[in-house]
Design an enzyme around this catalytic site. Structure first.
Site, PDB file in Angstrom:
ATOM      1  N   GLU A 138       4.081  -3.650  -2.014  1.00 32.21           N
ATOM      2  CA  GLU A 138       4.528  -2.816  -0.890  1.00 32.21           C
ATOM      3  C   GLU A 138       4.489  -3.542   0.459  1.00 32.21           C
ATOM      4  OE1 GLU A 138       2.239   0.732  -1.552  1.00 32.21           O
ATOM      5  OE2 GLU A 138       3.354   1.145  -3.378  1.00 32.21           O
ATOM      6  N   ASP A 162      -0.876  -1.696   5.683  1.00 32.78           N
ATOM      7  CA  ASP A 162      -0.216  -0.548   5.052  1.00 32.78           C
ATOM      8  C   ASP A 162      -1.279   0.462   4.622  1.00 32.78           C
ATOM      9  OD1 ASP A 162       1.104   1.272   3.464  1.00 32.78           O
ATOM     10  OD2 ASP A 162       2.095  -0.196   2.182  1.00 32.78           O
ATOM     11  N   ASP A 192      10.322   3.017  -3.388  1.00 36.98           N
ATOM     12  CA  ASP A 192       8.923   3.027  -2.960  1.00 36.98           C
ATOM     13  C   ASP A 192       8.293   4.247  -3.605  1.00 36.98           C
ATOM     14  OD1 ASP A 192       6.490   3.354  -1.738  1.00 36.98           O
ATOM     15  OD2 ASP A 192       7.289   3.600   0.297  1.00 36.98           O
ATOM     16  N   LYS A 205      -0.256   8.646  -8.705  1.00 40.90           N
ATOM     17  CA  LYS A 205      -0.330   7.185  -8.594  1.00 40.90           C
ATOM     18  C   LYS A 205      -1.773   6.681  -8.622  1.00 40.90           C
ATOM     19  CE  LYS A 205       1.347   3.668  -5.335  1.00 40.90           C
ATOM     20  NZ  LYS A 205       2.130   3.548  -4.086  1.00 40.90           N
TER      21      LYS A 205
END
Ligand SMILES: Nc1ncnc2c1ncn2[C@@H]1O[C@H](COP(=O)(O)OP(=O)(O)OP(=O)(O)O)[C@@H](O)[C@H]1O
Ligand SMILES: [Mg+2]
Lengths: 478, 608
Positions: B172, B194, B9, B71
């Site tokens: 994810e 999420d 992850d 990211k």
């Protein structure tokens, strides 16, 4: 090692193929290789290659070669995939998932998951799948579509309607094609009955010197221009025998042969009054004709009854078929002719309804090509249906189809509806699409006159302006 | 059991690595005993790369050379608004790269974003290798469901640079659902919410008893996460400070870095308590000798007000997604919360209110994603695993046609693998070639479409426009790779491309970066070895030196003794020199001598 992957070509004459070749052609889809096709068709590799070479030399197929598949699947996995792949094109969503028409959402889902588990490429992640990977992906896409449609109430209802319509349309088309067949059958039946009845009631005739082949009643020969079948021939010979008694040599001459000269009077049945040959022949003809009329009336009744029943069921196609047969039998009967006209109207309405719904469904699914076809069929049935013409033109434009045809159809719509802005808009769009700016402008001018406030007309106008101003660029030239 | 595949992850703030073990998926702890590792990378003054907690610890003092939240930049173009925003708010320097991409400057060297991400991935790889005691080559890496193809490709490139074969990129929230459903044999429709450090994702899935996980719909925002909550607090603090002292704290990179840390800390504390103190002494100084301090009380209510629109936005996306899934709220059987931000009470309350049910406590918000990636990895390589994941493509795909009109071929939320075909015609008279521009929709901005690739179909017959028909087929295969084919229906001529989305890097650049990263790995391994050897040597030297006075006293009378002492001194000098040179084999050699000397000295001392 390379494999041959054949595909169909439009060139060449495909009408002269034999049964095996036809079967092979039906299996060619541009992705399967020769070996796979051979397996499916039950042919050895050498045989299938021979067939393909024959087809290639006649310009019906061509092929590309691809690296031979390296596939790490066992035979049962392979055949599962191939079997599903073969059905992807034709099977309905229900058939593909293997669920009944009334399957509920849960059953659909279950079936989808089960098949997906068997053919999803991820299940064979580490295996070499060769050409099977693509096949699995194609199958999976179709399965997903089937699942998505069948588990959405609205889309499923539309789909059911659609396959219902498709089947119905096909049935009607077939039925109409079969009318001729039914007619021929009815006639044959009439004739048979007449012959049988006439023969049964005929008293043993006196020896006759008539040329029997000349005595056949007119209606039959007149109505049977086709070659007489073996059955008919045998039956006729038997009839003649009974009519003429078992007079030696009293057989029917094959057509075209002259009859032998009349022989001397032979032995006869003494207890009956003797008839002359001419009398016997006349009697025979009369009886036969009576019977024929009777049988024909019986058939007519039967067809009219069929028509009545069909009308009661609102099955207008069946009614139409029956009435057409009846009308052929008694073309002079005004009553039947009138009923036929009504039935024709109704059947056409029903078929039109089917085409219309089909066209609308296809349009919603953006299958413009199909939709255009359905609208055109509707227009063929109802040459004055401006909407069908206009929609067909519109669908053709959207399908990026033949713009000449679209213009043709739209013009007909305009002729029918000279005061309707919509038909001008469609014709204008066709012109615009075809790059005929002046034409487009003139037509849209008319539309604007009819609907000065329409935003559609306005926006089309601005498209015309834009095209005047700038050079079209996308998809841009590379 | 096949080869090992790790699940990573790669988070905006934290990264986590897991692997399928005998008893199920397990998270692997790093050396410090933590299950997650900060996604931070820094270059030290001595030009060493450091990653994770150590990078985080020095972030204040080395703010300009410490990268966080990389990211958010991956697969983005230099001129995108998100990059502009990051340029304005980051304490590290972001510049334009050679392909309109983004580069980060650390100690005068440019790094691409995939390179930075690769450093984190490499760290995760090493964490796994340390536990397994064997090299790891394959990985499943997760990305936000709402990432587009370029962002996914950037992540893949990062994996490759880190020396990993990325066997699959998965979403994810989907991964979280895998870990929720794994081994539970449930038949449920679940929503995964999420909210992490940088991104928000919502996915609605169906988990079926027979091991099928099917995503029904997914959406999100790749620029909405904890960082934005922090930013709101920073704004509030900066604003207040300005009012009080008339000074802009943003002008000072170090102050900004301290504010950032304090804001995040306050935010996390407020998930547990109602009120907290932000206390930053000597935050800045006015003139040479007037140091200023920042001290303010922040309440839970204030932060909830500051961030209420952010929470609202996530709820709005949930509503849209449920609609796309054609589901009623009541048809959702369970709501799963993932991501650190879901610890915030306000977030939990908003989710509970929207779905009309308390969220499940079934999965660990920090670990579920990595665990899911490990599960998918093992399902792919292990034939015995009866499990498939049917995911969807989050964005629409199509081509750009005449007049810059986007013509959609594959709509968003289409289950993959899939393929679609449409027929197009030429738009100009006598056009002999068409250029096919493959575009991807971007629902953050309806008008904006990303260019994924392009190719040209040539050799068309000269004809009036609209007459030549071109059949375009889009295909997304099980690996998520998009290929596009264009065929001239008249001649059967065909052109096709595999759309390799670009992270902004060329093949050559990636190869160079792979080589560099490998060098670095050798370096890092060597330095660990060096440290170990150095420690051994220094420990022995210290003990020997402690014994010197005693031993000298005992042996000063004998020649032999003096010899021994000289020899010992010689070994110590050599060892020290070897340490100075960082010459690991030499140190090891001296360590042998040192321990012999040490044993001998101890023997001498004991005998007497
Ligand atoms: N107790 C807490 N209360 C509020 N926020 C918290 C808490 N704990 C962690 N967070 C926040 O959660 C965020 C990190 O979450 P997480 O580790 O799930 O993100 P990530 O996986 O790195 O990011 P992403 O998934 O967006 O790429 C940070 O913004 C952090 O401040
Ligand atoms: Mg996360």
């Amino acid at each position: 090692m390379t494999a041959i992957v054949p595909h169909l070509r439009n060139a060449g004459d495909a009408t002269q193929v034999d049964a095996v070749e036809r079967f092979v052609l039906s299996l060619i889809d541009g992705t399967r290789d020769a070996k796979a096709i051979g397996e499916e068709a039950g042919l050895e590799l050498a045989q299938i290659e021979a067939v393909l070479i024959r087809l290639k030399t006649r310009g019906i197929v061509d092929w590309t070669t691809a690296a031979e598949d390296e596939v790490e699947l066992d035979d049962s996995q392979k055949s599962t995939v191939l079997a599903l792949f073969a059905r992807v094109g034709q099977a309905s969503h229900y058939e593909l998932l293997g669920v009944p028409r009334d399957a509920d959402k849960k059953a659909v889902k279950k079936a989808y998951y089960a098949v997906a588990m068997a053919v999803h490429p991820d299940r064979f992640f580490r295996k070499k799948l060769g050409s099977f990977k693509g096949k699995m992906e194609i199958i999976f896409t179709r399965l997903t579509e089937a699942h998505d449609v069948l588990s959405d109430a609205t889309r499923r209802a539309e789909y059911d309607q659609y396959i219902g319509n498709t089947q119905q349309a096909r049935a009607i088309e077939e039925m109409i094609a079969r009318t001729a067949e039914a007619l021929a059958r009815a006639e044959a039946e009439v004739r048979r009955e007449a012959e049988a009845a006439a023969a049964a009631s005929m008293p043993p005739p006196a020896p006759a010197t008539t040329r029997p082949s000349g005595t056949m009643p007119a209606p039959v020969t007149a109505r049977a221009p086709t070659a007489i079948s073996v059955d008919d021939k045998a039956r006729r010979e038997a009839l003649a025998k009974r009519l003429l008694g078992n007079r030696p040599g009293g057989s029917i001459r094959p057509p075209g042969m002259t009859a032998p000269p009349p022989s001397a009077p032979a032995s006869s049945a003494p207890e009956r009054p003797k008839l002359t040959t001419e009398e016997a022949a006349a009697l025979l003809r009369k009886r036969y004709e009576d019977r024929f009329v009777q049988a024909k009336e019986g058939q007519l009744k039967k067809q009219l009854k069929l028509a009545d029943d069909a009308e009661d069921r609102s099955d207008f196609e069946a009614a139409y078929t029956a009435l057409r047969v009846a009308n052929q039998m008694v073309p002079e009967d005004r009553n039947v002719a009138a009923r036929l006209a009504v039935a024709h109207q109704r059947a056409a309405e029903q078929l039109s309804q089917v085409y219309r719904e089909k066209a609308i469904y296809e349009a919603t699914a953006q299958h413009w090509d199909e939709s255009a076809k359905s609208w055109r069929k509707l227009a063929e049935l109802n040459p004055n249906n401006w909407e069908a013409l206009e929609r067909a033109a519109d669908a053709i434009v959207r399908a990026k189809g033949n713009l000449h045809l679209a213009a043709e159809l739209a013009k007909r719509a305009v002729d029918l509806q000279p005061a309707n802005a919509q038909v001008y808009v469609t014709l204008g769009t066709v012109y615009l699409e075809a790059g005929q700016r002046t034409g487009a402008r003139a037509i849209l001018e008319r539309a604007r006159a009819l609907a000065p406030t329409s935003p559609v007309v306005a926006s089309l106008f601005s498209s015309v302006q834009k095209l005047f101003g700038s050079e079209p660029k996308a998809p841009p030239e590379g | 059991m096949g080869e090992k595949v790790i699940g990573i992850d790669l988070g905006t703030t934290n990264s986590c690595v897991a692997i399928m073990g005998e008893k199920g998926p397990e998270v692997i702890e790093n050396k410090g005993g933590y299950k997650t590792t900060p996604s931070m990378v820094a270059i030290t003054e001595t030009n060493r790369r450091i990653v994770g907690h150590i990078a985080k610890n020095q972030a204040v003092t080395n703010a300009e050379n410490t990268v966080y939240a990389a990211k958010r930049l991956i697969g983005r173009k230099w001129n995108s608004p998100q990059v502009k925003n990051a340029v304005a708010t980051s304490s590290y320097k972001i510049v334009e790269g050679p392909h309109r991409d983004v580069r980060i400057v650390l100690r005068d060297k440019d790094y691409s974003v995939p390179e930075i991400s690769a450093m984190i991935l490499q760290e995760m790889k090493v964490i796994a290798e340390d536990l397994l005691g064997e090299p790891v080559k394959k990985a499943v890496i997760t990305v936000p469901a709402y990432f587009n193809d370029n962002q996914r490709q950037g992540t893949k490139d990062a994996g490759e640079i880190a020396g990993l074969e990325v066997i699959r990129i998965i979403n994810e929230p989907t991964a979280a659902a895998l870990s929720y459903g794994y081994g539970r044999n449930v038949d449920k429709t679940v929503a995964v919410y999420d909210l992490g450090g940088g991104t928000f994702d919502i996915s609605i899935l169906e988990i079926a008893e027979n091991g099928v996980f099917r995503v029904i719909a997914t959406a999100g925002d790749t620029f909405l996460g904890g960082e934005d909550f922090d930013a709101r607090i920073i704004d509030w603090l900066v604003q207040g400070f300005k009012q009080e002292h008339g000074l802009d704290l943003r002008q000072d990179r170090m102050a900004l870095q301290r504010l950032k840390i304090a804001a995040e800390k306050a935010k996390c504390e407020l998930s547990g308590v109602k009120e907290t103190e932000v206390n930053l002494p000597f935050i800045i100084s006015r003139g040479p000798n007037e140091p200023l301090h920042l001290q303010r009380t922040l309440t839970r209510q204030t932060i909830e007000e500051l961030a209420s629109d952010l929470v609202e936005r996530t709820v709005e996306i949930c509503r849209q997604t449920l609609e796309d899934a054609k589901l009623e709220k009541t048809e959702v059987d369970d709501v799963i919360l993932v991501g650190g931000m879901t610890r915030m009470p306000k977030v939990q309350a908003a989710v509970a209110e929207f779905f009309g049910r308390e969220p499940s406590r079934g999965v660990h918000p920090d670990e579920a994603v990595a665990l899911g990636a490990a599960i998918q990895g093992s399902a792919l390589v292990d034939d015995g695993k009866e499990m498939i994941l049917l995911d969807v493509t989050p964005h629409a795909l199509g081509i750009m046609t005449f007049g810059n009109v986007f013509e959609e071929l594959i709509p968003a939320n289409t289950t993959v693998p899939t393929h679609r075909t449409k027929i197009f015609t030429t738009s100009r008279d006598n056009q002999t070639a068409v250029k096919i521009l493959v575009m991807q929709g971007d629902s953050e901005n309806d008008d904006h479409k990303e260019l994924l690739g392009e190719f040209i179909l040539t050799g068309l017959r000269r004809a009036p426009k609209g007459q030549i028909e071109i059949e375009v087929t889009f295909e997304i295969n099980a690996d998520g790779i998009v290929s596009v084919r264009a065929k001239d229906l008249e001649t059967g001529l065909e052109q096709s491309i595999q759309v390799t989305a670009t992270s902004g890097l060329t093949r050559d650049e990636i190869n160079d970066m792979i080589a560099n990263a490998n060098d670095d790995l050798v370096d890092r391994r060597a330095s660990e070895e060096f440290l170990a050897a150095k420690q051994d040597a220094e420990k022995l030297i210290a003990e020997i030196e402690k014994l010197f006075p005693q031993v000298e006293e005992i042996v000063k009378t004998s020649d032999f003794g003096r010899d021994a002492i000289d020899k010992a001194r010689g070994i110590i000098d050599k060892a020290k020199a070897a340490i100075e040179r960082r010459d690991v084999p030499a140190i090891k050699e001296q360590v042998d001598g040192l321990s012999r000397t040490h044993r001998m000295f101890k023997g001498v001392v004991q005998k007497t």
